[in-house]
Design a protein around this motif. Sequence first.
Motif, PDB file in Angstrom:
ATOM      1  N   MET A 140      -5.666   5.346  12.723  1.00 50.32           N
ATOM      2  CA  MET A 140      -4.396   4.410  12.861  1.00 50.32           C
ATOM      3  C   MET A 140      -3.906   4.146  11.093  1.00 50.32           C
ATOM      4  N   GLN A 141      -4.431   4.680  10.254  1.00 50.82           N
ATOM      5  CA  GLN A 141      -4.070   5.277   8.725  1.00 50.82           C
ATOM      6  C   GLN A 141      -2.837   6.386   9.219  1.00 50.82           C
ATOM      7  N   SER A 142      -3.774   7.368   9.684  1.00 47.96           N
ATOM      8  CA  SER A 142      -3.205   9.008  10.050  1.00 47.96           C
ATOM      9  C   SER A 142      -1.708   8.109  10.287  1.00 47.96           C
ATOM     10  N   GLN A 143      -1.774   7.779  11.532  1.00 50.88           N
ATOM     11  CA  GLN A 143      -0.531   7.075  12.530  1.00 50.88           C
ATOM     12  C   GLN A 143       0.674   6.425  10.899  1.00 50.88           C
ATOM     13  N   TRP A 144       0.073   5.710  10.721  1.00 49.67           N
ATOM     14  CA  TRP A 144       0.997   4.693   9.554  1.00 49.67           C
ATOM     15  C   TRP A 144       2.005   6.005   8.654  1.00 49.67           C
ATOM     16  N   ALA A 145       0.457   6.925   8.371  1.00 52.35           N
ATOM     17  CA  ALA A 145       1.370   7.772   7.159  1.00 52.35           C
ATOM     18  C   ALA A 145       2.383   8.908   7.440  1.00 52.35           C
ATOM     19  N   ASN A 146       2.347   9.198   8.934  1.00 52.97           N
ATOM     20  CA  ASN A 146       3.183  10.212   9.210  1.00 52.97           C
ATOM     21  C   ASN A 146       4.503   9.344  10.218  1.00 52.97           C
ATOM     22  N   ASN A 147       4.139   7.982   9.991  1.00 52.24           N
ATOM     23  CA  ASN A 147       5.411   7.397  11.107  1.00 52.24           C
ATOM     24  C   ASN A 147       6.351   7.782   9.916  1.00 52.24           C
ATOM     25  N   SER A 148       7.467   8.168   9.613  1.00 49.24           N
ATOM     26  CA  SER A 148       8.548   8.236   8.985  1.00 49.24           C
ATOM     27  C   SER A 148       9.183   6.910   8.837  1.00 49.24           C
ATOM     28  N   SER A 149       9.557   6.422   8.931  1.00 50.58           N
ATOM     29  CA  SER A 149      10.053   4.873   9.827  1.00 50.58           C
ATOM     30  C   SER A 149       9.684   4.037   9.115  1.00 50.58           C
ATOM     31  N   LEU A 150       8.799   3.872   8.221  1.00 52.04           N
ATOM     32  CA  LEU A 150       8.123   3.611   7.125  1.00 52.04           C
ATOM     33  C   LEU A 150       7.739   3.771   5.743  1.00 52.04           C
ATOM     34  N   LYS A 151       8.297   2.589   4.964  1.00 54.23           N
ATOM     35  CA  LYS A 151       8.593   3.109   3.413  1.00 54.23           C
ATOM     36  C   LYS A 151       6.877   2.882   2.955  1.00 54.23           C
ATOM     37  N   LYS A 152       6.072   3.756   1.686  1.00 57.12           N
ATOM     38  CA  LYS A 152       4.886   3.994   1.641  1.00 57.12           C
ATOM     39  C   LYS A 152       5.173   3.738  -0.244  1.00 57.12           C
ATOM     40  N   LEU A 153       3.909   2.898  -0.241  1.00 57.11           N
ATOM     41  CA  LEU A 153       4.119   1.981  -1.356  1.00 57.11           C
ATOM     42  C   LEU A 153       2.789   2.018  -1.765  1.00 57.11           C
ATOM     43  N   ALA A 197      -0.124  12.307  -6.402  1.00 54.81           N
ATOM     44  CA  ALA A 197      -0.205  11.658  -5.028  1.00 54.81           C
ATOM     45  C   ALA A 197      -0.920  11.042  -4.269  1.00 54.81           C
ATOM     46  N   GLY A 198      -2.094  11.344  -4.820  1.00 47.98           N
ATOM     47  CA  GLY A 198      -3.312   9.823  -3.847  1.00 47.98           C
ATOM     48  C   GLY A 198      -3.052  10.523  -2.165  1.00 47.98           C
ATOM     49  N   GLY A 199      -3.929   9.617  -2.264  1.00 47.70           N
ATOM     50  CA  GLY A 199      -4.522  10.003  -0.755  1.00 47.70           C
ATOM     51  C   GLY A 199      -3.718   8.922   0.852  1.00 47.70           C
ATOM     52  N   ILE A 200      -4.125   8.968   1.914  1.00 47.61           N
ATOM     53  CA  ILE A 200      -4.189   8.456   2.856  1.00 47.61           C
ATOM     54  C   ILE A 200      -3.597   6.492   3.015  1.00 47.61           C
ATOM     55  N   SER A 201      -5.347   6.346   2.118  1.00 49.07           N
ATOM     56  CA  SER A 201      -5.713   4.769   2.029  1.00 49.07           C
ATOM     57  C   SER A 201      -5.261   4.366   0.444  1.00 49.07           C
ATOM     58  N   ASP A 202      -4.272   5.505  -0.421  1.00 40.79           N
ATOM     59  CA  ASP A 202      -3.841   4.917  -1.470  1.00 40.79           C
ATOM     60  C   ASP A 202      -2.659   4.149  -0.966  1.00 40.79           C
ATOM     61  N   TYR A 203      -2.153   3.887   0.133  1.00 45.14           N
ATOM     62  CA  TYR A 203      -1.137   3.709  -0.312  1.00 45.14           C
ATOM     63  C   TYR A 203      -1.052   2.135   0.974  1.00 45.14           C
ATOM     64  N   VAL A 204       0.138   1.573   0.839  1.00 47.30           N
ATOM     65  CA  VAL A 204       0.116   0.678   2.056  1.00 47.30           C
ATOM     66  C   VAL A 204       1.626   1.162   2.198  1.00 47.30           C
ATOM     67  N   TYR A 205       1.764   0.748   3.791  1.00 46.71           N
ATOM     68  CA  TYR A 205       3.287   1.320   4.470  1.00 46.71           C
ATOM     69  C   TYR A 205       4.043  -0.076   5.063  1.00 46.71           C
ATOM     70  N   TYR A 223       1.858  -2.584   6.435  1.00 43.82           N
ATOM     71  CA  TYR A 223       0.372  -2.142   6.495  1.00 43.82           C
ATOM     72  C   TYR A 223      -0.724  -1.533   6.244  1.00 43.82           C
ATOM     73  N   ILE A 224      -1.783  -1.918   5.986  1.00 48.14           N
ATOM     74  CA  ILE A 224      -2.476  -1.650   4.827  1.00 48.14           C
ATOM     75  C   ILE A 224      -3.969  -1.526   5.974  1.00 48.14           C
ATOM     76  N   PRO A 225      -4.184  -0.367   4.964  1.00 43.59           N
ATOM     77  CA  PRO A 225      -5.906   0.241   4.918  1.00 43.59           C
ATOM     78  C   PRO A 225      -6.938  -0.464   4.604  1.00 43.59           C
ATOM     79  N   TYR A 226      -7.898  -0.545   4.977  1.00 46.61           N
ATOM     80  CA  TYR A 226      -8.840  -0.908   4.649  1.00 46.61           C
ATOM     81  C   TYR A 226      -9.196  -1.497   3.204  1.00 46.61           C
ATOM     82  N   GLN A 227      -9.409  -0.297   3.197  1.00 42.36           N
ATOM     83  CA  GLN A 227     -10.221  -0.125   1.344  1.00 42.36           C
ATOM     84  C   GLN A 227      -8.700   0.142   0.362  1.00 42.36           C
ATOM     85  N   LEU A 228      -7.726  -1.151   0.621  1.00 44.94           N
ATOM     86  CA  LEU A 228      -7.475  -1.468   0.292  1.00 44.94           C
ATOM     87  C   LEU A 228      -7.129  -2.736   0.271  1.00 44.94           C
ATOM     88  N   ALA A 229      -8.371  -3.705   1.338  1.00 48.63           N
ATOM     89  CA  ALA A 229      -8.187  -4.843   2.119  1.00 48.63           C
ATOM     90  C   ALA A 229     -10.093  -5.281   1.492  1.00 48.63           C
TER      91      ALA A 229
END
Length: 204
Positions: free
Chosen positions: A43-56, A66-74, A161-167
């Motif tokens: 699911m994290q990969s889906q969020w990262a590849n969703n261009s309609s979501l802004k990543k922080l 740059a960081g990895g997928i789980s370093d961001y919230v969407y 949308y928060i990866p479990y690594q940031l929860a």
Amino acid sequence: MKELKYILLALMMLPLTLAVSSCSEENEDEDEFVNWQVRNDEMQSQWANNSSLKKLKAYTMDPNTAGGISDYVYVESLDGTAISIEDDLFMPIFTDTCRVAYRGYLIPSKSYPNGYIFDQSYLGDFKWTTAAPYTAVCSSFVVGFTTALMKMHVGERWRVYIPYQLAYGGNSSTSYPAYSNMIFDIALFEKWKARDNVPPFKTR
């Protein structure tokens, strides 16, 4: 004597009945969250590849890498406005106190196609006039929640949308299993500094 025999037979069968019931409940729980970490990683990969979501990027991470997928919230806006992270005067900082209304979900699962609601500060449909805000210091939430909150303006409502690594990572509770991504609907009502007696920035 026959009645006594039936009673004794029922008592002998009771442990077996309880064991079957307990096993059934465990199997249902396993089915609900089978391969849970893998599903949450996907699911994290889906969020990262969703261009309609802004990543922080999480505030705990190095902003210069740059960081990895789980370093961001969407994030996405729920009030129909474009997401902007400018005008930081109107955004909370780490030590500010905030009034927020929120609802937290897990990712979709077998029994909960829209995601199990594990926590919320209000019931029913969200309305600015009736939702019950929760008051807390910005830094008191999980990393992903705080990261988003510090980029929100008073009066905005986001889905985060928060990866479990940031929860809660590999920790679990009665409300969520280990390795659970979390999705929060967050409305920011007010924010103020600890030294202020009256919130200077508020909405609605």
